[in-house]
Design a protein around this motif. Structure first.
Motif, mmCIF file in Angstrom:
data_model
loop_
_atom_site.group_PDB
_atom_site.id
_atom_site.type_symbol
_atom_site.label_atom_id
_atom_site.label_comp_id
_atom_site.label_asym_id
_atom_site.label_seq_id
_atom_site.Cartn_x
_atom_site.Cartn_y
_atom_site.Cartn_z
ATOM 1 N N UNK A 180 0.831 -1.187 0.000
ATOM 2 C CA UNK A 180 0.000 0.000 0.000
ATOM 3 C C UNK A 180 0.876 1.252 0.000
ATOM 4 N N UNK A 181 0.685 2.158 -0.939
ATOM 5 C CA UNK A 181 1.557 3.345 -1.026
ATOM 6 C C UNK A 181 1.406 4.246 0.193
ATOM 7 N N UNK A 182 2.541 4.822 0.643
ATOM 8 C CA UNK A 182 2.530 5.730 1.782
ATOM 9 C C UNK A 182 1.965 7.088 1.356
ATOM 10 N N UNK A 183 1.261 7.743 2.265
ATOM 11 C CA UNK A 183 0.705 9.061 1.994
ATOM 12 C C UNK A 183 1.813 10.098 2.164
ATOM 13 N N UNK A 184 2.114 10.819 1.101
ATOM 14 C CA UNK A 184 3.189 11.816 1.144
ATOM 15 C C UNK A 184 2.780 12.972 2.046
ATOM 16 N N UNK A 185 3.730 13.496 2.853
ATOM 17 C CA UNK A 185 3.403 14.643 3.703
ATOM 18 C C UNK A 185 3.077 15.871 2.867
ATOM 19 N N UNK A 186 2.203 16.704 3.400
ATOM 20 C CA UNK A 186 1.804 17.918 2.707
ATOM 21 C C UNK A 186 3.005 18.846 2.573
ATOM 22 N N UNK A 187 3.314 19.323 1.362
ATOM 23 C CA UNK A 187 4.511 20.161 1.184
ATOM 24 C C UNK A 187 4.394 21.487 1.933
ATOM 25 N N UNK A 188 5.528 21.961 2.429
ATOM 26 C CA UNK A 188 5.600 23.243 3.130
ATOM 27 C C UNK A 188 6.393 24.210 2.271
ATOM 28 N N UNK A 189 5.755 25.264 1.843
ATOM 29 C CA UNK A 189 6.423 26.215 0.954
ATOM 30 C C UNK A 189 7.009 27.407 1.710
ATOM 31 N N UNK A 190 6.612 27.584 2.975
ATOM 32 C CA UNK A 190 7.077 28.720 3.763
ATOM 33 C C UNK A 190 8.193 28.287 4.715
ATOM 34 N N UNK A 191 9.198 29.130 4.834
ATOM 35 C CA UNK A 191 10.252 28.977 5.837
ATOM 36 C C UNK A 191 10.282 30.262 6.660
ATOM 37 N N UNK A 192 9.940 30.145 7.940
ATOM 38 C CA UNK A 192 9.806 31.326 8.793
ATOM 39 C C UNK A 192 10.796 31.278 9.954
ATOM 40 N N UNK A 193 11.240 32.449 10.387
ATOM 41 C CA UNK A 193 12.103 32.539 11.569
ATOM 42 C C UNK A 193 11.887 33.876 12.260
ATOM 43 N N UNK A 194 12.080 33.885 13.564
ATOM 44 C CA UNK A 194 11.942 35.099 14.371
ATOM 45 C C UNK A 194 13.056 35.101 15.409
ATOM 46 N N UNK A 195 14.009 36.008 15.238
ATOM 47 C CA UNK A 195 15.145 36.106 16.149
ATOM 48 C C UNK A 195 14.950 37.303 17.082
#
Length: 344
Positions: A40-55
């Protein structure tokens, strides 16, 4: 009797054979089910297009003197910084956003008032779409820069002999240098973005609309705003326009090195040439910052800011004459640092 025994043995043998068949069938069905589950094929994780950071940084400094022969004054410094990034990438499109906020002040025993050490609001947004040429993209770039509140130059107040200057005397002796939207720099440019390395990006915008804002009339002459009409009195701030429009080219170079998540160095050089007003006289902004994390939550920071703008008169060469000059600021800080990031 003999026939009965033989018949019983035959029945037992048949029953055992049927039981074995049932067992084999059950085993076969279990094996088939296991194989189906494995295939049974594995369900691919939903892609994340955002990369966020707060310093976040909070830095504190203090000097205390007791019977110190060489002289000096007790003083305290406090500064806070925020560096927020929100970057988007999907297929051939990128969209990078960065907001930098800095504010700091000091208190020294020789002046009974708070004095600002740094104050900045800087937002930049960069959009790009990859071309057929490797590392090259069409780009649109937007910048906005100003500060939170007023900044002053502090002179020595006049006071009666034998009396220390009051707080009001110090306030009366200060000279306004800048303020919120006085000035503010904003521009929007179209051009090309070149990213040959992950740590290097070069954005060239040959078509850039530039707008300088000076909201406070008292500061408009200092920042080179134009008179509303020729011949008006230059000593009256309201005789100057609050806006100055420019059309030119901008070059922005960004470099960022991160070594073992301990040493972080960033630098940005921005050059702007105004086609409409002396294009050979470039406006220069060069910012650098080095952060060295000593522990998980504490760091040492060294930063510099260099500015040259022909329209900003900062150097006093005569009682009533100021000229443009290179502006430079450097500060070192030690304090608390923590960065929030999203996980892909």
């Amino acid at each position: 009797m003999k026939k009965v025994i033989i018949l019983a043995l035959a029945l037992m043998a048949g029953s055992a054979a049927l039981s074995a068949q049932d067992t084999q069938k059950a085993a076969a069905e279990a094996a088939a089910a296991l194989t189906a589950a494995t295939d049974k094929p594995e369900v691919a994780p939903k892609p994340t297009y955002w990369t966020n950071s707060l310093q976040n940084q909070i830095n504190f400094g203090q000097t205390a003197l007791w019977n110190w022969a060489a002289g000096g004054y007790n003083n305290y410094t406090l500064a806070a910084s925020i560096d927020a990034n929100a970057n988007y990438k999907k297929d051939k499109m990128i969209w990078n956003n960065r907001l930098q906020l800095d504010y700091g002040f000091l208190y020294s025993a020789d002046k009974p008032i708070l004095q600002k050490t740094k104050d900045r609001i800087y937002f930049e947004s960069k959009w790009g779409y990859e071309t057929t040429v490797r590392h090259l993209a069409y780009s649109a770039n937007f910048d906005f820069k100003t500060q939170f509140d007023d900044n002053f130059k502090y002179g020595t107040p006049k006071n009666e002999e034998g009396h220390d200057p009051s707080i009001q005397d110090w306030l009366d002796a200060r000279t306004l240098m800048s303020g919120f939207l006085s000035p503010a720099y904003t521009n929007f440019g179209l051009g090309l973005l070149w990213t040959p390395k992950p740590w290097l990006s070069v954005n060239f915008s040959p078509l850039t609309a530039d707008l300088v804002i000076v909201r406070n009339p008292a500061l408009r002459n200092t920042y080179g705003m134009e008179l509303r009409e020729e011949g008006l009195d230059k000593s009256v701030g309201t005789n100057f326009k609050p806006l100055r429009f420019g059309l030119g080219a901008q070059l922005k170079v960004d470099c960022k090195w991160v070594i073992n998540d301990v040493f972080n160095y960033t630098t940005q050089l921005v050059l702007f040439s105004d086609y409409l007003h002396k294009p050979l006289n470039l406006r220069v902004n060069w910012d650098t910052k080095m952060i060295w994390k000593l522990t998980k939550f504490f760091s040492f920071t060294l930063a510099t800011n260099l500015i040259y703008d022909e329209n900003v008169k900062v150097k006093q060469v005569a009682p009533d004459v100021k000229v443009a000059a290179v502006q430079f600021k450097e500060f070192t800080e030690f304090g608390f640092i923590y960065t929030f990031t999203n996980k892909k």
